[in-house]
Write an enzyme that holds these catalytic residues in place. Structure first.
Site, PDB file in Angstrom:
ATOM      1  N   HIS A   9       0.467  20.396 -25.290  1.00 15.93           N
ATOM      2  CA  HIS A   9       1.158  20.320 -24.006  1.00 15.93           C
ATOM      3  C   HIS A   9       0.538  19.270 -23.083  1.00 15.93           C
ATOM      4  O   HIS A   9      -0.583  18.794 -23.299  1.00 15.93           O
ATOM      5  CB  HIS A   9       1.123  21.686 -23.317  1.00 15.93           C
ATOM      6  N   GLU A  82      -1.729  30.138 -27.174  1.00 12.95           N
ATOM      7  CA  GLU A  82      -3.089  29.658 -27.373  1.00 12.95           C
ATOM      8  C   GLU A  82      -3.986  30.828 -27.794  1.00 12.95           C
ATOM      9  O   GLU A  82      -3.670  31.995 -27.554  1.00 12.95           O
ATOM     10  CB  GLU A  82      -3.620  29.017 -26.076  1.00 12.95           C
TER      11      GLU A  82
END
Length: 201
Positions: A9, A82
């Protein structure tokens, strides 16, 4: 044969201080939003069959311009979260050294055998993410898939699929750059790394 374009990201507000961002939903910076837009510009000229992303907003917002350019709806999958860093989430290395110095030393020596206190086992994180990729490969044989997720998770995935011990993920892949392209090919149960940290332009 399925190709995956793996993207970390865009930059977040915690990057400047190098804070560990696990499950905390940290917003993108202005640069991070530009990186998302650049990924969208790149995707507009590509043949991509699907866009997968983590549910965290920093990944979703990075994936959305690319999906829009392709006329696709992103597949948001919780398996792409994550790694949960437990007590380390939101802390810098220096703050961890004050809070739990022995645990940090163990993590730095072997981040798999001694993952951060209260956090997720890296092997479990790698397994869930690879399950997601393998499911996508089953649905899209001969496809090309954009996956927008997170640094530690993607480095663990690369190690597991390429036969590298997970404990070496920090040495072998010291950094995945925000918005850069890492391409992986899955074919007949084997993985090949096609490129690493390639710029979108």
């Amino acid at each position: 044969m399925t190709d995956f374009v793996l993207v970390r990201h865009g930059e977040t507000v915690w990057h400047a201080e190098n804070r560990y961002a696990g499950r905390t939903d940290v917003p993108l910076t202005e640069l991070g939003r530009r990186q998302a837009a650049e990924l969208g510009d790149w995707a507009a000229g590509q043949r991509l069959d699907a866009v997968l992303c983590s549910p965290l907003s920093r990944a979703r917002l990075t994936a959305e311009p690319a999906a829009a350019a392709l006329g696709l709806t992103p597949w948001v999958d919780e398996r792409l979260y994550e790694v949960d860093f437990g007590r380390g989430d939101g802390l810098t290395r220096a703050e961890m050294a004050e809070a739990f110095p022995e645990a940090l030393a163990g993590f730095l020596a072997d981040p798999v055998a001694h993952h951060l206190p209260g956090g997720e086992h890296p092997a479990a994180a790698a397994t869930r993410a690879i399950d997601c990729l393998e499911e996508a490969a089953h649905k899209l044989p001969d496809g090309r898939v954009l996956v927008v997720a997170h640094s530690t998770l993607l480095r663990l995935v690369l190690c597991r699929l390429l036969g590298i011990p997970l404990a070496h993920y920090r040495q072998v892949f010291p950094a995945l750059h925000n918005g850069a392209l890492t391409e992986l090919r899955l074919q007949e149960g084997r993985a090949s790394l096609l490129r690493l940290n390639a710029p979108v332009r």
